[in-house]
Design an enzyme around this catalytic site. Structure first.
Site, PDB file in Angstrom:
ATOM      1  N   ARG A 186      11.480  -1.817  13.155  1.00  0.00           N
ATOM      2  CA  ARG A 186      11.533  -3.049  12.366  1.00  0.00           C
ATOM      3  C   ARG A 186      12.565  -2.955  11.249  1.00  0.00           C
ATOM      4  NH1 ARG A 186       6.460  -1.496  11.971  1.00  0.00           N
ATOM      5  NH2 ARG A 186       6.703  -1.356   9.708  1.00  0.00           N
ATOM      6  N   ILE A 187      12.517  -1.861  10.489  1.00  0.00           N
ATOM      7  CA  ILE A 187      13.428  -1.728   9.348  1.00  0.00           C
ATOM      8  C   ILE A 187      14.856  -1.516   9.834  1.00  0.00           C
ATOM      9  CG2 ILE A 187      13.982  -0.331   7.310  1.00  0.00           C
ATOM     10  CD1 ILE A 187      10.975   0.257   7.075  1.00  0.00           C
ATOM     11  N   ILE A 267      16.865   6.658   4.344  1.00  0.00           N
ATOM     12  CA  ILE A 267      15.844   5.796   3.747  1.00  0.00           C
ATOM     13  C   ILE A 267      14.518   5.968   4.480  1.00  0.00           C
ATOM     14  CG2 ILE A 267      17.467   4.099   2.842  1.00  0.00           C
ATOM     15  CD1 ILE A 267      16.808   2.328   5.286  1.00  0.00           C
ATOM     16  N   SER A 268      14.359   7.098   5.166  1.00  0.00           N
ATOM     17  CA  SER A 268      13.136   7.325   5.943  1.00  0.00           C
ATOM     18  C   SER A 268      12.164   8.204   5.161  1.00  0.00           C
ATOM     19  CB  SER A 268      13.478   7.942   7.296  1.00  0.00           C
ATOM     20  OG  SER A 268      14.225   9.142   7.150  1.00  0.00           O
ATOM     21  N   ARG A 269      12.214   9.500   5.371  1.00  0.00           N
ATOM     22  CA  ARG A 269      11.428  10.480   4.632  1.00  0.00           C
ATOM     23  C   ARG A 269      12.321  11.683   4.366  1.00  0.00           C
ATOM     24  NH1 ARG A 269       8.472   7.010   3.616  1.00  0.00           N
ATOM     25  NH2 ARG A 269       6.186   6.892   3.758  1.00  0.00           N
ATOM     26  N   ASP A 293      17.518   7.930  -0.584  1.00  0.00           N
ATOM     27  CA  ASP A 293      16.394   7.343  -1.308  1.00  0.00           C
ATOM     28  C   ASP A 293      15.202   8.284  -1.293  1.00  0.00           C
ATOM     29  OD1 ASP A 293      14.869   5.339  -2.666  1.00  0.00           O
ATOM     30  OD2 ASP A 293      13.900   4.853  -0.774  1.00  0.00           O
ATOM     31  N   GLU A 298       9.849  14.894  -4.309  1.00  0.00           N
ATOM     32  CA  GLU A 298      10.289  13.669  -4.984  1.00  0.00           C
ATOM     33  C   GLU A 298       9.591  13.569  -6.330  1.00  0.00           C
ATOM     34  OE1 GLU A 298      10.892  10.998  -0.910  1.00  0.00           O
ATOM     35  OE2 GLU A 298       9.130  10.686  -2.192  1.00  0.00           O
ATOM     36  N   HIS A 317      12.901   7.736  -4.428  1.00  0.00           N
ATOM     37  CA  HIS A 317      12.106   6.953  -3.469  1.00  0.00           C
ATOM     38  C   HIS A 317      11.802   5.566  -4.043  1.00  0.00           C
ATOM     39  CE1 HIS A 317       9.075   7.379   0.075  1.00  0.00           C
ATOM     40  NE2 HIS A 317       9.664   6.190   0.065  1.00  0.00           N
ATOM     41  N   GLY A 319      12.743   2.651  -2.424  1.00  0.00           N
ATOM     42  CA  GLY A 319      12.959   1.657  -1.376  1.00  0.00           C
ATOM     43  C   GLY A 319      12.062   0.441  -1.462  1.00  0.00           C
TER      44      GLY A 319
END
Length: 352
Positions: A186-187, A267-269, A293, A298, A317, A319
Site C-alpha cells: 500500500r505505502i 522508511i520501513s524499519r 526515517d 531509535e 522515525h 513517518g
C-alpha cells in the site's frame, strides 16, 4: 501521642487504599479501563489526545498499575501500546484476567509476541492504512531533501561566511531520475503515485507482481530480481515490513550493487538495513547518500557514525508524526478496542 491519634495514623493507609479502590471501581463501572503509558510521558501518546480516549475509557497509567496491581488488575480490559514504552509480556498477561485486546498504535507489530498474547485469549489489533499517506510523504520528503541538499541550504542561510553558495551545495534533479521501490504494498504504491508526478522512471521489486493496470497507472516496471533494480536506480526506497525474511535485507552485497551516485532511502524499519554495512559503504563512497526515517536503535545515540556524514539525513522515525495522522491512529485504536470489548470482530485484528 494519644492512642486515638496513633490508631488513626495506622488506619490512614488502609483508608486511602480503600478510597483508591472505590474511586477506580466507580470509574470502571462508568467506562472500561485501559492500561497505557501515562499520556504525555516519553514514548507515549501525547496529552492532547486524552479527551478523545477518555470519552470512552478510563486510562490507568502503567505507574499506577505497578503500584496497585492487585487492586487494578481485574478492571483492565484493554492495553494501548504506543512505541516501545509498554512491554506486553507473559507476566503482564498473567496479571490481567479480564484483558480482551492489545491495541497497537501503528502498523508494525514486530515488538509484540502475537502467538503468546493470543494464547491468553486476547486479540491483537493495529492501525493499518491510516499511516499510508504520511509515510509515503516522508519518503518523498527525504528523497527531495537529500537530492536537493535542502538541509545544506538551510545551514548555509543560518551561518554563511560569504554570499556565494559553495559548489558542494549543488544537488541532483529528482524529476527524470530513476526510483527503485523495494516493497510495492500500500505505502510503496502511494510512493509510486507521488513519484510519477515528478516524471520519475519507476522500477519496483515485490514478492508478488502488481496487476498490469496498476503498473500502467503509475508507470512502474516490475523487477523480478532485486539485484536488477539496485543496479539501475538513482534512488532506492525501502518500503517493506520487518520479518525474518527482510531482516537486514539491504546489506553489503546489495549496497555494492548500487550506483556510486545512488541514494538509499529507508522508511520501513531500521533492521531492514544492515547499518554497519551502510556505514562502510558510505565511508568507501560506494553509494552517494542515505536518507533514513528509521534506524536501530531509535533515536541513534549521539556520536553514532551515521550522524557524522554530511550526505546522510537521519530522522527519529517521524513517518507518521503528524497531527492529523496521529489523531486518526488514536481514533482507530479506540474503534478496535470498543469492538473487541463488545465481543465483535475488531476491524484491524492482526492474525498470525
Amino acid at each position: 501521642m494519644s492512642p486515638v491519634v496513633a490508631y488513626s495514623l495506622q488506619l490512614a493507609p488502609r483508608v486511602l487504599r480503600g478510597l483508591f479502590r472505590s474511586t477506580y471501581s466507580q470509574l470502571a463501572m462508568a467506562k472500561p479501563c485501559i492500561l497505557a503509558t501515562r499520556l504525555g510521558a516519553p514514548g507515549a501518546i501525547y496529552k492532547c489526545y486524552a479527551p478523545c480516549i477518555e470519552k470512552h475509557f478510563t486510562i490507568i497509567p502503567t505507574e499506577e498499575f505497578t503500584q496497585n496491581r492487585q487492586t487494578l488488575s481485574d478492571s483492565i480490559q484493554a492495553v494501548f501500546v504506543w512505541g516501545g514504552a509498554l512491554v506486553v509480556d507473559r507476566d503482564l498477561l498473567q496479571s490481567l484476567p479480564n484483558l480482551k485486546v492489545v491495541v497497537n498504535g501503528g502498523v508494525g507489530v514486530d515488538h509484540l509476541d502475537i502467538p503468546l498474547i493470543n494464547s491468553f485469549g486476547v486479540k491483537v489489533c493495529n492501525t493499518p492504512h491510516v499511516v499510508d499517506n504520511a509515510t509515503a510523504d516522508i519518503g518523498m520528503g527525504l528523497m527531495l531533501a537529500s537530492a536537493r541538499k535542502i538541509l545544506d541550504g538551510h545551514n548555509y542561510s543560518v551561518c554563511h561566511d560569504s554570499d556565494d553558495l559553495p559548489e558542494s551545495s549543488m544537488g541532483s534533479d529528482v524529476s527524470g531520475a530513476t526510483l527503485g521501490i523495494i516493497g510495492m504494498g500500500r505505502i510503496g504504491y502511494k510512493v509510486a503515485k507521488r513519484a510519477s508526478a515528478f516524471d520519475m522512471k519507476i522500477l519496483y521489486h515485490n514478492r508478488n507482481r502488481r496487476p498490469e493496470e496498476e503498473e500502467r497507472a503509475v508507470g512502474a516496471t516490475y523487477c523480478a530480481k532485486m539485484e536488477d533494480l539496485l543496479k539501475s536506480c538513482d534512488f532506492v526506497m525501502v518500503v517493506v515490513n520487518l520479518s525474518p525474511q527482510t531482516h537486514k535485507l539491504i546489506g553489503a552485497k546489495e549496497l555494492a550493487l548500487m550506483k556510486p551516485t545512488a541514494t538509499l532511502v529507508n522508511i520501513s524499519r531500521g533492521l531492514v538495513v544492515d547499518q554497519e554495512a551502510l556505514v562502510d559503504a558510505l565511508q568507501r563512497k560506494a553509494i552517494g547518500a542515505a536518507a533514513l526515517d528509521v534506524t536501530y536503535p531509535e533515536p541513534l545515540p549521539r556520536g553514532h557514525p551515521l550522524l557524522s556524514f554530511p550526505n546522510v539525513i537521519v530522522l527519529p522515525h517521524m513517518g507518521t508524526h503528524s497531527r492529523e495522522t496521529t489523531g486518526v491512529m488514536v481514533e482507530r485504536m479506540i474503534t478496535n478496542a470498543l469492538a473487541a470489548l463488545r465481543g465483535d470482530t475488531p476491524p484491524n485484528e492482526v492474525k498470525v
